[in-house]
Motif scaffolding. Structure first.
Motif, PDB file in Angstrom:
ATOM      1  N   ASP B  32       0.830  -1.212   0.000  1.00  0.00           N
ATOM      2  CA  ASP B  32       0.000   0.000   0.000  1.00  0.00           C
ATOM      3  C   ASP B  32       0.861   1.259   0.000  1.00  0.00           C
ATOM      4  OD1 ASP B  32      -2.391  -1.357  -0.088  1.00  0.00           O
ATOM      5  OD2 ASP B  32      -2.604  -1.458   2.076  1.00  0.00           O
ATOM      6  N   ARG B  33       2.003   1.166   0.676  1.00  0.00           N
ATOM      7  CA  ARG B  33       2.904   2.328   0.713  1.00  0.00           C
ATOM      8  C   ARG B  33       3.433   2.640  -0.689  1.00  0.00           C
ATOM      9  NH1 ARG B  33       8.014   1.385   4.207  1.00  0.00           N
ATOM     10  NH2 ARG B  33       9.299   1.769   2.378  1.00  0.00           N
ATOM     11  N   VAL B  34       3.829   1.588  -1.410  1.00  0.00           N
ATOM     12  CA  VAL B  34       4.346   1.792  -2.767  1.00  0.00           C
ATOM     13  C   VAL B  34       3.240   2.325  -3.675  1.00  0.00           C
ATOM     14  CG1 VAL B  34       5.298   0.625  -4.797  1.00  0.00           C
ATOM     15  CG2 VAL B  34       6.163   0.060  -2.516  1.00  0.00           C
ATOM     16  N   VAL B  35       2.064   1.727  -3.564  1.00  0.00           N
ATOM     17  CA  VAL B  35       0.942   2.166  -4.400  1.00  0.00           C
ATOM     18  C   VAL B  35       0.604   3.631  -4.110  1.00  0.00           C
ATOM     19  CG1 VAL B  35      -1.539   1.876  -4.814  1.00  0.00           C
ATOM     20  CG2 VAL B  35      -0.032  -0.122  -4.775  1.00  0.00           C
ATOM     21  N   GLU B  37       2.549   5.962  -2.987  1.00  0.00           N
ATOM     22  CA  GLU B  37       3.595   6.836  -3.523  1.00  0.00           C
ATOM     23  C   GLU B  37       3.455   6.972  -5.052  1.00  0.00           C
ATOM     24  OE1 GLU B  37       5.577   8.824  -2.189  1.00  0.00           O
ATOM     25  OE2 GLU B  37       6.807   9.369  -3.921  1.00  0.00           O
ATOM     26  N   LEU B  38       3.129   5.857  -5.697  1.00  0.00           N
ATOM     27  CA  LEU B  38       2.966   5.909  -7.156  1.00  0.00           C
ATOM     28  C   LEU B  38       1.739   6.738  -7.538  1.00  0.00           C
ATOM     29  CD1 LEU B  38       3.970   2.249  -8.090  1.00  0.00           C
ATOM     30  CD2 LEU B  38       5.262   4.339  -8.529  1.00  0.00           C
ATOM     31  N   LYS B  39       0.705   6.678  -6.705  1.00  0.00           N
ATOM     32  CA  LYS B  39      -0.472   7.520  -6.969  1.00  0.00           C
ATOM     33  C   LYS B  39      -0.100   8.986  -6.794  1.00  0.00           C
ATOM     34  CE  LYS B  39      -4.148   4.290  -5.813  1.00  0.00           C
ATOM     35  NZ  LYS B  39      -5.151   3.890  -4.818  1.00  0.00           N
ATOM     36  N   ARG B  41       2.637  10.330  -7.312  1.00  0.00           N
ATOM     37  CA  ARG B  41       3.434  10.748  -8.457  1.00  0.00           C
ATOM     38  C   ARG B  41       2.663  10.678  -9.773  1.00  0.00           C
ATOM     39  NH1 ARG B  41       9.247  10.010  -7.823  1.00  0.00           N
ATOM     40  NH2 ARG B  41       9.732   9.866  -5.615  1.00  0.00           N
ATOM     41  N   GLY B  42       1.442  10.186  -9.703  1.00  0.00           N
ATOM     42  CA  GLY B  42       0.632  10.113 -10.914  1.00  0.00           C
ATOM     43  C   GLY B  42       0.909   8.887 -11.769  1.00  0.00           C
ATOM     44  N   ALA B  43       1.714   7.960 -11.250  1.00  0.00           N
ATOM     45  CA  ALA B  43       2.031   6.756 -12.025  1.00  0.00           C
ATOM     46  C   ALA B  43       0.886   5.750 -11.996  1.00  0.00           C
ATOM     47  CB  ALA B  43       3.308   6.107 -11.490  1.00  0.00           C
TER      48      ALA B  43
END
Lengths: 193, 219
Positions: B32-35, B37-39, B41-43
């Motif tokens: 969830d932490r990675v997701v 962070e990617l959100k 950043r707009g990834a």
């Protein structure tokens, strides 16, 4: 593409979905499929520091998602992802060492586990022997002998020639054996072969 | 053949080296932490957009399949329908009530459909089962009230015919951002009552759309 490797259809499908729609479900599936391999390698580079290893994995995924649209499938996706994790882990490990000492021997900064019970002595000794290897040798030995990657995969991950990987592995094994023999850990076994 | 003594490992060496491969499983919260962070950043597309609609829609499609699988048909296919025991003991709909079709729609993203890949849904099986039970319970409740005439899930495989004669075309997709997944034919005293009933259907809660259409008698 690595010799004899076959594109993983699930990976290809998920990457396509992720790249096309920034699809959370596709990303989570990719994450779950490949994070254990990335974390395992990162774990070795940061000397078993869980927080550091997971930070490395997060940074690796961030870089990977930036580069995925241009990924050409010239290697397996996992090989590529582990390679990115290695680059992130190298930077973190180097930065960490630099803050401690620039000239200290690698083995002196690797946090070795506490002395284990007698039954685990082989693992403990091998751990110490590997920690004393120069970085290049250590990387190849860990990737090949610990995680089972091929020389072609290691060459992709580290950006070296496959022949370099082979020669470094040979020297790494030789160094590990010499150290273990000096410590009397494998002398009897190898002589009996 | 190579004379490099370092080309092979003894079994003991191999075992010792492989034992170094042990690493803990990733922390459950790391994903969830990675997701997140990617959100940031707009990834990855943020929640609340069409991705979540697709996710819920996919869930709804599965849910509908499960909810209808038990068979609630009492009308046109009443003789052959598989009727759950608790349903079989209920009353038959009154003939003087008005009939209304509750059409269950699902939002479809054209790009997703074109990708020929079903959306991954983060829900686990237990969560699916709970929602399926919710759909079934809604149908059972209407059946017990004597309001359910029939209900069926529609297969995804569709054929759309347009034109006439030599100009007729048959397509296997609908040029629309929503798809009809199934229907409930119910009875109610009035359109308002039918709407009030439709509002209670769990399909709405899980991202689906419900259309209420009165059945118009022609005799």
């Amino acid at each position: 593409m690595e010799p004899n490797s076959v594109p993983d259809l699930d990976d290809a499908r998920l990457v396509k979905r992720f790249v096309r729609g920034r699809d959370e479900g596709a990303f989570r599936a990719l994450y779950r499929a490949h994070t254990p391999a990335m974390l395992a390698v990162a774990w070795r580079y940061v000397d078993g520091d869980r927080i550091d290893a997971e930070d490395v994995v997060q940074e690796a995924w961030i870089r990977a998602t930036e580069k995925l649209p241009s990924f050409r499938w010239e290697s397996a996706l996992r090989t590529w992802l582990v390679g990115i994790a290695i680059n992130c882990a190298r930077n973190r490990a180097r930065g960490k060492r630099a803050t401690q000492s620039r000239d200290v021997d690698l083995a002196d900064v690797v946090e070795l586990p506490a002395a284990p019970a007698a039954a685990d002595i082989a693992t403990y000794d091998v751990e110490r022997a590997v920690a004393r290897l120069p970085e290049g040798y250590r990387e190849v030995l860990i990737l090949h002998d610990v995680f089972g990657y091929t020389h072609d995969e290691i060459a992709r991950m580290l950006g070296v020639e496959s022949g370099t990987s082979k020669s470094q592995l040979s020297r790494a094994r030789s160094s590990v054996r010499r150290w273990l023999t000096e410590k009397g850990r494998i002398g009897h076994e190898r002589r009996s072969e | 053949m190579s004379d490099d003594p370092n080309e092979t490992l003894s079994d003991a060496e191999q075992k010792a080296l492989r034992s170094l491969a042990g690493a803990p499983d990733p922390s459950p919260e790391l994903e969830d932490r990675v997701v997140a962070e990617l959100k940031r950043r707009g990834a990855i597309r943020a929640n609340g957009g069409w991705i979540m609609k697709i996710s819920k829609t996919a869930a709804a499609a599965v849910i509908m399949a499960g909810a209808f699988a038990g068979g609630f048909a009492m009308g046109s296919r009443g003789e052959t329908a598989t009727v759950p025991t608790e349903v079989a003991t209920t009353t038959t709909p009154t003939s003087d009530a008005n009939q209304y079709m509750l059409l269950m729609y699902m939002r479809v993203d054209p790009a997703q459909a074109a990708a020929d890949a079903p959306a991954e849904d983060p829900m686990n099986e237990e969560a699916y089962r709970a929602i399926i039970d919710e759909y079934r319970q809604w149908a059972l409740d209407r059946e017990k009230e004597g309001r359910l005439v029939s209900a069926e899930k529609l297969a995804d495989d569709t054929r759309v015919m347009t034109g006439r004669g030599d100009q007729m075309t048959i397509a296997s997709t609908i040029d629309s951002d929503r798809a009809l997944g199934g229907y409930f034919l119910i009875t109610a005293p009035s359109l308002d009552d039918a709407i009030a009933l439709a509002k209670t259907h769990p399909h709405l809660k899980y991202g689906g759309e419900v259309e209420v259409r009165p059945i118009e008698t022609t005799n």
